[in-house]
Design a protein around this motif. Structure first.
Motif, PDB file in Angstrom:
ATOM      1  N   GLU A  98       0.821  -1.214   0.000  1.00  0.00           N
ATOM      2  CA  GLU A  98       0.000   0.000   0.000  1.00  0.00           C
ATOM      3  C   GLU A  98       0.855   1.263   0.000  1.00  0.00           C
ATOM      4  N   ILE A  99       2.168   1.084  -0.030  1.00  0.00           N
ATOM      5  CA  ILE A  99       3.117   2.190  -0.125  1.00  0.00           C
ATOM      6  C   ILE A  99       3.838   2.045  -1.456  1.00  0.00           C
ATOM      7  N   PRO A 100       3.938   3.109  -2.259  1.00  0.00           N
ATOM      8  CA  PRO A 100       4.606   2.986  -3.566  1.00  0.00           C
ATOM      9  C   PRO A 100       5.989   2.332  -3.484  1.00  0.00           C
ATOM     10  N   ARG A 101       6.760   2.630  -2.440  1.00  0.00           N
ATOM     11  CA  ARG A 101       8.086   2.030  -2.330  1.00  0.00           C
ATOM     12  C   ARG A 101       8.011   0.509  -2.219  1.00  0.00           C
ATOM     13  N   ALA A 102       6.950   0.010  -1.596  1.00  0.00           N
ATOM     14  CA  ALA A 102       6.785  -1.443  -1.499  1.00  0.00           C
ATOM     15  C   ALA A 102       6.586  -2.047  -2.885  1.00  0.00           C
ATOM     16  N   ALA A 103       5.814  -1.370  -3.725  1.00  0.00           N
ATOM     17  CA  ALA A 103       5.593  -1.858  -5.090  1.00  0.00           C
ATOM     18  C   ALA A 103       6.890  -1.822  -5.891  1.00  0.00           C
ATOM     19  N   LEU A 104       7.676  -0.780  -5.687  1.00  0.00           N
ATOM     20  CA  LEU A 104       8.922  -0.614  -6.433  1.00  0.00           C
ATOM     21  C   LEU A 104       9.990  -1.612  -6.008  1.00  0.00           C
ATOM     22  N   THR A 105       9.916  -2.087  -4.769  1.00  0.00           N
ATOM     23  CA  THR A 105      10.915  -3.039  -4.256  1.00  0.00           C
ATOM     24  C   THR A 105      10.277  -4.395  -3.963  1.00  0.00           C
ATOM     25  N   ALA A 106       9.227  -4.712  -4.699  1.00  0.00           N
ATOM     26  CA  ALA A 106       8.449  -5.924  -4.417  1.00  0.00           C
ATOM     27  C   ALA A 106       9.271  -7.200  -4.574  1.00  0.00           C
ATOM     28  N   ASP A 107      10.297  -7.171  -5.424  1.00  0.00           N
ATOM     29  CA  ASP A 107      11.117  -8.364  -5.594  1.00  0.00           C
ATOM     30  C   ASP A 107      11.880  -8.693  -4.317  1.00  0.00           C
ATOM     31  N   GLU A 108      12.311  -7.664  -3.588  1.00  0.00           N
ATOM     32  CA  GLU A 108      12.990  -7.887  -2.317  1.00  0.00           C
ATOM     33  C   GLU A 108      12.001  -8.302  -1.226  1.00  0.00           C
ATOM     34  N   GLY A 143      -2.594   1.219 -11.058  1.00  0.00           N
ATOM     35  CA  GLY A 143      -2.595  -0.115 -11.662  1.00  0.00           C
ATOM     36  C   GLY A 143      -1.224  -0.536 -12.155  1.00  0.00           C
ATOM     37  N   LYS A 144      -0.469   0.441 -12.653  1.00  0.00           N
ATOM     38  CA  LYS A 144       0.890   0.126 -13.120  1.00  0.00           C
ATOM     39  C   LYS A 144       1.765  -0.331 -11.954  1.00  0.00           C
ATOM     40  N   LEU A 145       1.572   0.288 -10.790  1.00  0.00           N
ATOM     41  CA  LEU A 145       2.304  -0.138  -9.591  1.00  0.00           C
ATOM     42  C   LEU A 145       1.905  -1.550  -9.177  1.00  0.00           C
ATOM     43  N   VAL A 146       0.594  -1.843  -9.251  1.00  0.00           N
ATOM     44  CA  VAL A 146       0.107  -3.175  -8.893  1.00  0.00           C
ATOM     45  C   VAL A 146       0.702  -4.228  -9.821  1.00  0.00           C
ATOM     46  N   ALA A 147       0.641  -3.950 -11.134  1.00  0.00           N
ATOM     47  CA  ALA A 147       1.165  -4.904 -12.114  1.00  0.00           C
ATOM     48  C   ALA A 147       2.671  -5.091 -11.944  1.00  0.00           C
ATOM     49  N   MET A 148       3.374  -3.991 -11.683  1.00  0.00           N
ATOM     50  CA  MET A 148       4.820  -4.057 -11.478  1.00  0.00           C
ATOM     51  C   MET A 148       5.155  -4.895 -10.255  1.00  0.00           C
ATOM     52  N   LEU A 188       7.313  -8.280 -10.246  1.00  0.00           N
ATOM     53  CA  LEU A 188       8.551  -8.306  -9.475  1.00  0.00           C
ATOM     54  C   LEU A 188       8.480  -9.346  -8.358  1.00  0.00           C
ATOM     55  N   GLY A 189       7.340  -9.382  -7.670  1.00  0.00           N
ATOM     56  CA  GLY A 189       7.187 -10.311  -6.555  1.00  0.00           C
ATOM     57  C   GLY A 189       7.327 -11.748  -6.998  1.00  0.00           C
ATOM     58  N   ARG A 190       6.662 -12.097  -8.084  1.00  0.00           N
ATOM     59  CA  ARG A 190       6.709 -13.485  -8.551  1.00  0.00           C
ATOM     60  C   ARG A 190       8.049 -13.826  -9.212  1.00  0.00           C
ATOM     61  N   SER A 191       8.841 -12.803  -9.569  1.00  0.00           N
ATOM     62  CA  SER A 191      10.158 -13.079 -10.154  1.00  0.00           C
ATOM     63  C   SER A 191      11.110 -13.672  -9.116  1.00  0.00           C
ATOM     64  N   THR A 192      10.904 -13.338  -7.854  1.00  0.00           N
ATOM     65  CA  THR A 192      11.759 -13.872  -6.789  1.00  0.00           C
ATOM     66  C   THR A 192      11.041 -14.897  -5.922  1.00  0.00           C
ATOM     67  N   ASN A 193       9.722 -14.959  -6.033  1.00  0.00           N
ATOM     68  CA  ASN A 193       8.932 -15.921  -5.261  1.00  0.00           C
ATOM     69  C   ASN A 193       7.777 -16.410  -6.136  1.00  0.00           C
ATOM     70  N   PRO A 194       8.029 -17.415  -6.966  1.00  0.00           N
ATOM     71  CA  PRO A 194       7.001 -17.896  -7.910  1.00  0.00           C
ATOM     72  C   PRO A 194       5.722 -18.379  -7.244  1.00  0.00           C
ATOM     73  N   ASP A 195       5.807 -18.766  -5.964  1.00  0.00           N
ATOM     74  CA  ASP A 195       4.634 -19.276  -5.248  1.00  0.00           C
ATOM     75  C   ASP A 195       3.844 -18.174  -4.551  1.00  0.00           C
ATOM     76  N   LEU A 196       4.250 -16.923  -4.756  1.00  0.00           N
ATOM     77  CA  LEU A 196       3.609 -15.788  -4.089  1.00  0.00           C
ATOM     78  C   LEU A 196       2.133 -15.692  -4.454  1.00  0.00           C
ATOM     79  N   HIS A 197       1.259 -15.642  -3.450  1.00  0.00           N
ATOM     80  CA  HIS A 197      -0.164 -15.433  -3.689  1.00  0.00           C
ATOM     81  C   HIS A 197      -0.441 -13.941  -3.718  1.00  0.00           C
ATOM     82  N   LEU A 198      -1.312 -13.523  -4.633  1.00  0.00           N
ATOM     83  CA  LEU A 198      -1.591 -12.107  -4.814  1.00  0.00           C
ATOM     84  C   LEU A 198      -3.085 -11.849  -4.718  1.00  0.00           C
ATOM     85  N   GLY A 199      -3.446 -10.794  -3.968  1.00  0.00           N
ATOM     86  CA  GLY A 199      -4.853 -10.405  -3.848  1.00  0.00           C
ATOM     87  C   GLY A 199      -4.979  -8.908  -3.730  1.00  0.00           C
ATOM     88  N   ILE A 200      -6.208  -8.447  -3.723  1.00  0.00           N
ATOM     89  CA  ILE A 200      -6.491  -7.028  -3.528  1.00  0.00           C
ATOM     90  C   ILE A 200      -7.544  -6.917  -2.442  1.00  0.00           C
TER      91      ILE A 200
END
Length: 353
Positions: free
Chosen positions: A222-232, A286-291, A295-307
């Motif tokens: 819910e913070i833009p920085r979290a979306a930008l660093t979602a892979d970490e 939406g671009k942040l969500v998609a990003m 990014l999240g699934r690039s480092t954690n393929p099993d990551l579950h995603l919801g809204i």
């Protein structure tokens, strides 16, 4: 409803804070709860004194004593919600709002709190004044509370895990997998720290009863920085839940509570076509969500995603979530039928291979 097997399902959860809300959501066909806001349980008349006692504590020991009063209340609520959802997934968000929301404002209530605490009225007023923030939405709340007061996270973890174990014992046919959500993370080290508190507490309780219960720890994006660093962040998370209410506020840079003063002029001048808090801004937010999802699934393929923002009940936003690869949407109980229909239409229109 069930879609064709070759489609990856966009499951519909709902937002529910009480056993009653959970039961309503289940009646409407919800397949889980994507957001249970624990702070709503604290505002009841029989609980607010304990949370105020915790806020006004001077030592860790005093805080833990106050939290011990809240723990059985939380556990009871969680058991009721788990029972109502009949083994379906329930995502419980840890304490999120700033503490000033819980303190009294009336003189009589302040005096009563002072008497209960054995403190002077002036001391209580000083504590209340110290909680004042110029911008509470961006202040001492969310995971920042757990970093400052880890004993809050410990108490909430105990309540969640004990409730799940109790319900599992009553319903061996269910597979209880508690989901704990850490709010307002913007830096992976925040999540890593709070998660360590959760895991230590949960593992001790589970081991003590010789259970093999599994649980998940995730975070709200819910913070833009979290979306930008979602892979970490994804390296430390079992799931992401996009809190699009706050993500919209922080991305646009205006408050949902105050924007009504000027949004009318924006609609008139066709600067904005829609209320971004009602219909997800797919171009920016939406671009942040998609990003973050990618990014999240690039480092954690099993990551579950919801809204779990209220956008989860808006049909066009639900379709966007489906196209973006999210696993579920969550909305308020009475919007579940709309969200279910929108999810079905999105699956038919955009089949997932």
């Amino acid at each position: 409803f069930v879609w064709a097997d070759q489609y990856r399902r966009l499951k519909v959860r709902t937002n529910a804070d009480t056993p009653y809300d959970a039961a309503q959501a289940r009646k409407f066909g919800a397949q889980g709860i994507g957001l249970c806001r624990t702070e709503h349980m604290f505002f009841n008349e029989d609980r607010i004194p304990a949370i105020r006692e915790m806020i006004c504590s001077d030592t860790v020991e005093q805080r833990e004593k106050a939290l011990a009063k809240l723990e059985p209340m939380q556990q009871s609520d969680f058991e009721g919600i788990y029972e109502a959802m009949e083994g379906c997934p329930v995502t419980i968000r840890f304490l999120d709002p700033p503490l000033h929301e819980f303190v009294p404002t009336e003189e009589a209530d302040i005096a009563a709190l002072a008497a209960a605490q054995g403190k002077s009225v002036q001391r209580i007023k000083d504590i209340i004044a110290s909680l004042h923030e110029f911008n509470p939405m961006m202040g001492h709340r969310g995971c920042r509370l757990a970093v400052t007061y880890p004993e809050i996270a410990e108490m909430q973890t105990r309540a969640v895990i004990k409730a799940a174990l109790a319900v599992q014992a009553r319903h061996p046919e269910w597979t209880m997998v508690p989901e704990i959500m850490i709010p307002l993370v913007g830096e992976v080290k925040e999540l890593k720290y709070v998660k360590s508190v959760v895991v230590k507490t949960a593992d001790e309780i589970i081991a003590a009863v010789h259970s093999d219960m599994k649980y998940k720890v995730g975070t709200m994006i819910e913070i833009p920085r979290a979306a930008l660093t979602a892979d970490e962040i994804a390296k430390e998370a079992d799931f992401f839940s996009f809190g699009t209410n706050d993500l919209t506020q922080m991305t646009f840079g205006f408050s949902r509570d105050d924007a009504g003063k000027f949004l009318g002029a924006y609609y008139d001048k066709k600067i904005y076509e829609n209320d971004p808090f009602a219909k997800l801004d797919q171009t920016g937010v939406g671009k942040l969500v998609a990003m973050a999802a990618k990014l999240g699934r690039s480092t954690n393929p099993d990551l579950h995603l919801g809204i779990c923002g209220e956008h989860g009940g808006d049909p066009s936003s639900v379709e966007f979530c489906h196209r973006t690869g999210l696993d579920y949407v969550s909305c308020s109980p009475f919007r579940v039928p709309i969200a279910r229909l929108a999810a079905a239409q999105a699956a038919i229109k955009n089949p997932r291979k």
